[in-house]
Design an enzyme around this catalytic site. Structure first.
Site, PDB file in Angstrom:
ATOM      1  N   LYS A  21       0.823  -1.339  -0.116  1.00 22.01           N
ATOM      2  CA  LYS A  21       0.118   0.050   0.059  1.00 22.01           C
ATOM      3  C   LYS A  21       0.834   1.329  -0.125  1.00 22.01           C
ATOM      4  O   LYS A  21       0.396   2.453  -0.743  1.00 22.01           O
ATOM      5  CB  LYS A  21      -0.924   0.073   1.276  1.00 22.01           C
ATOM      6  N   ASP A  29     -10.347   2.686   2.109  1.00 24.72           N
ATOM      7  CA  ASP A  29     -10.713   2.090   3.108  1.00 24.72           C
ATOM      8  C   ASP A  29     -11.693   2.905   4.044  1.00 24.72           C
ATOM      9  O   ASP A  29     -12.460   2.351   4.758  1.00 24.72           O
ATOM     10  CB  ASP A  29      -9.571   1.812   3.993  1.00 24.72           C
ATOM     11  N   ALA A  83      -4.007   0.131   9.543  1.00 20.57           N
ATOM     12  CA  ALA A  83      -5.747  -0.234   9.202  1.00 20.57           C
ATOM     13  C   ALA A  83      -6.235   0.901   9.940  1.00 20.57           C
ATOM     14  O   ALA A  83      -7.340   1.298   9.426  1.00 20.57           O
ATOM     15  CB  ALA A  83      -6.266  -1.616   9.726  1.00 20.57           C
ATOM     16  N   GLU A 133      -6.649  13.412  -2.400  1.00 13.31           N
ATOM     17  CA  GLU A 133      -6.014  14.130  -1.144  1.00 13.31           C
ATOM     18  C   GLU A 133      -6.074  13.093   0.062  1.00 13.31           C
ATOM     19  O   GLU A 133      -5.129  12.910   1.022  1.00 13.31           O
ATOM     20  CB  GLU A 133      -7.107  15.342  -0.581  1.00 13.31           C
TER      21      GLU A 133
HETATM   22  P1  ATR Z   1      -2.678  -3.247  10.815  1.00 13.80           P
HETATM   23  O1  ATR Z   1      -2.119  -2.759   9.666  1.00 13.80           O
HETATM   24  O2  ATR Z   1      -3.745  -4.545  10.421  1.00 13.80           O
HETATM   25  O3  ATR Z   1      -3.324  -2.176  11.508  1.00 13.80           O
HETATM   26  P2  ATR Z   1      -0.215  -3.476  12.314  1.00 13.80           P
HETATM   27  O4  ATR Z   1       0.184  -1.902  11.779  1.00 13.80           O
HETATM   28  O5  ATR Z   1       0.659  -4.348  12.871  1.00 13.80           O
HETATM   29  O6  ATR Z   1      -1.305  -3.872  11.606  1.00 13.80           O
HETATM   30  O7  ATR Z   1      -1.114  -2.883  13.741  1.00 13.80           O
HETATM   31  C1  ATR Z   1      -1.798  -3.621  14.694  1.00 13.80           C
HETATM   32  C2  ATR Z   1      -2.412  -3.038  15.823  1.00 13.80           C
HETATM   33  O8  ATR Z   1      -2.925  -4.013  16.815  1.00 13.80           O
HETATM   34  C3  ATR Z   1      -1.419  -2.136  16.656  1.00 13.80           C
HETATM   35  O9  ATR Z   1      -2.068  -0.992  17.106  1.00 13.80           O
HETATM   36  C4  ATR Z   1      -1.003  -2.685  17.782  1.00 13.80           C
HETATM   37  O10 ATR Z   1      -0.313  -2.164  18.817  1.00 13.80           O
HETATM   38  P3  ATR Z   1       1.270  -1.809  18.870  1.00 13.80           P
HETATM   39  O11 ATR Z   1       1.018  -0.563  18.041  1.00 13.80           O
HETATM   40  O12 ATR Z   1       1.458  -1.466  20.161  1.00 13.80           O
HETATM   41  O13 ATR Z   1       1.814  -2.748  18.280  1.00 13.80           O
HETATM   42  C5  ATR Z   1      -2.327  -3.621  18.054  1.00 13.80           C
HETATM   43  N1  ATR Z   1      -2.008  -4.912  18.660  1.00 13.80           N
HETATM   44  C6  ATR Z   1      -1.847  -6.274  18.267  1.00 13.80           C
HETATM   45  N2  ATR Z   1      -1.430  -7.176  18.900  1.00 13.80           N
HETATM   46  C7  ATR Z   1      -1.973  -6.417  20.161  1.00 13.80           C
HETATM   47  C8  ATR Z   1      -1.817  -7.088  21.600  1.00 13.80           C
HETATM   48  N3  ATR Z   1      -1.631  -8.209  22.028  1.00 13.80           N
HETATM   49  N4  ATR Z   1      -2.121  -5.946  22.612  1.00 13.80           N
HETATM   50  C9  ATR Z   1      -2.476  -4.662  22.190  1.00 13.80           C
HETATM   51  N5  ATR Z   1      -2.431  -4.169  21.049  1.00 13.80           N
HETATM   52  C10 ATR Z   1      -2.181  -5.043  19.943  1.00 13.80           C
END
Ligand code: ATR
Length: 290
Positions: free
Chosen positions: A75, A111, A144, A87
């Site tokens: 992406k 999205d 996301a 934008e």
């Molecule tokens: P995506 O693009 O699918 O959003 P990502 O960029 O890896 O994937 O983001 C995952 C999100 O889920 C993040 O906000 C992550 O928190 P961190 O920024 O602290 O990594 C959150 N997340 C994933 N597993 C988690 C867990 N076990 N506890 C709390 N937050 C979690």
């Protein structure tokens, strides 16, 4: 020789790496068939090191595609390598929809539009809480979450409280999307629920072997909606909790279906409709192919 004009007007792709789990071919295939359009839409795996070349072939017409969708991990690269950006995509720094126009690759990100359209469709009036000046809570600050935060700001929420395990990533959202975004650590989760009108989960919490945190949805205002952008499973542990507490919930599958609409319209010239048959088709596909 092949009629390149014909192929250019009718073929679209979804690219990612890996790409075989994408549901997009099912969605666009359904629309092509039911709308009687002689086009194609197919999954096209591109390894990260070959993505620049993929974009070059798309631009000069050699790929045979008029455009397509882009998913993980391309992406950001799709945004970077495209020639004209909306934008919306500009602010996100990421694109999920590309199309060729006058020899240039145009890029946008649908999205956020899909996220809003899903709520409009499944929970009419959900945004009254924004008009009433209530806050929205977004759990997570990953890729996301960005489109969701942008969409909520654009829909008029006066405050978007981003709660994240890694606080600095929530703070980055504030820098990117402005002062209506506030950043909070996980420990503040119960506190930020107070008087909020919407709760959105964008994390895999509760699905990674760890239990989901207990959330008191009773702190939300009357009529608040709880939604998740994760759609496998359809009812995530967080949605299940909200349901148990009597809240109106919306699952994330509709976001996937609605984000596909603008791309289809660009490539094939007709605006498709998200209906119950399509939803069922995608659910059946997930059950069959995992
Ligand atoms: P995506 O693009 O699918 O959003 P990502 O960029 O890896 O994937 O983001 C995952 C999100 O889920 C993040 O906000 C992550 O928190 P961190 O920024 O602290 O990594 C959150 N997340 C994933 N597993 C988690 C867990 N076990 N506890 C709390 N937050 C979690």
């Amino acid at each position: 020789m092949r009629d390149s004009r014909e192929t250019l007007t009718t073929n679209a792709f979804v690219t990612g790496y890996p790409i075989k789990h994408s549901r997009s071919p099912v969605i666009h295939g359904y629309w092509l068939k039911t709308m009687g359009i002689a086009g194609s839409y197919r999954a096209h795996a591109v390894e990260p090191e070959n993505f620049a070349e993929f974009m070059r072939l798309l631009r000069n017409g050699e790929s045979g595609y008029i455009g397509g969708n882009v998913t993980i991990p391309h992406k950001e690269s799709a945004y970077r390598f495209s020639d004209c950006k909306t934008e919306i995509a500009e602010e996100l720094g990421a694109a999920n929809t590309l199309w060729l126009e006058d020899g240039k690759i145009h890029a946008t990100n649908t999205d956020g539009e899909g996220f809003l359209a899903n709520l409009d469709d499944q929970a009419a009036g959900w945004d009254n809480t924004a008009r009433a000046g209530k806050a929205a809570v977004v759990l997570g600050a990953g890729g996301a979450a960005r489109a969701v935060i942008q969409a909520l700001r654009n829909r008029g929420f006066s405050e978007i409280r981003v709660v994240n395990r890694t606080l600095v990533r929530a703070e980055e959202m504030r820098h990117r999307f402005g002062e209506r975004v506030t950043a909070h650590p996980m420990e503040a989760l119960q506190e930020v629920m107070r008087d909020a009108g919407l709760f959105v989960n964008t994390t895999s919490l509760g699905m990674d072997g760890e239990p989901a945190p207990a959330i008191d949805f009773g702190r939300l205002v009357h009529g608040a909606v709880v939604t998740d952008i994760v759609y496998v499973p359809l009812i995530t542990p967080i949605l299940a909790q909200a349901q148990t507490q009597g809240r109106r919930v919306v699952d994330g599958l509709g976001m996937l279906l609605h984000q596909a609409v603008p791309g289809f319209e660009k490539w094939f010239g007709k605006r498709p409709v998200v209906d119950a048959t399509l939803r069922k088709l995608v659910i059946d596909d997930m059950e069959t192919h995992g």
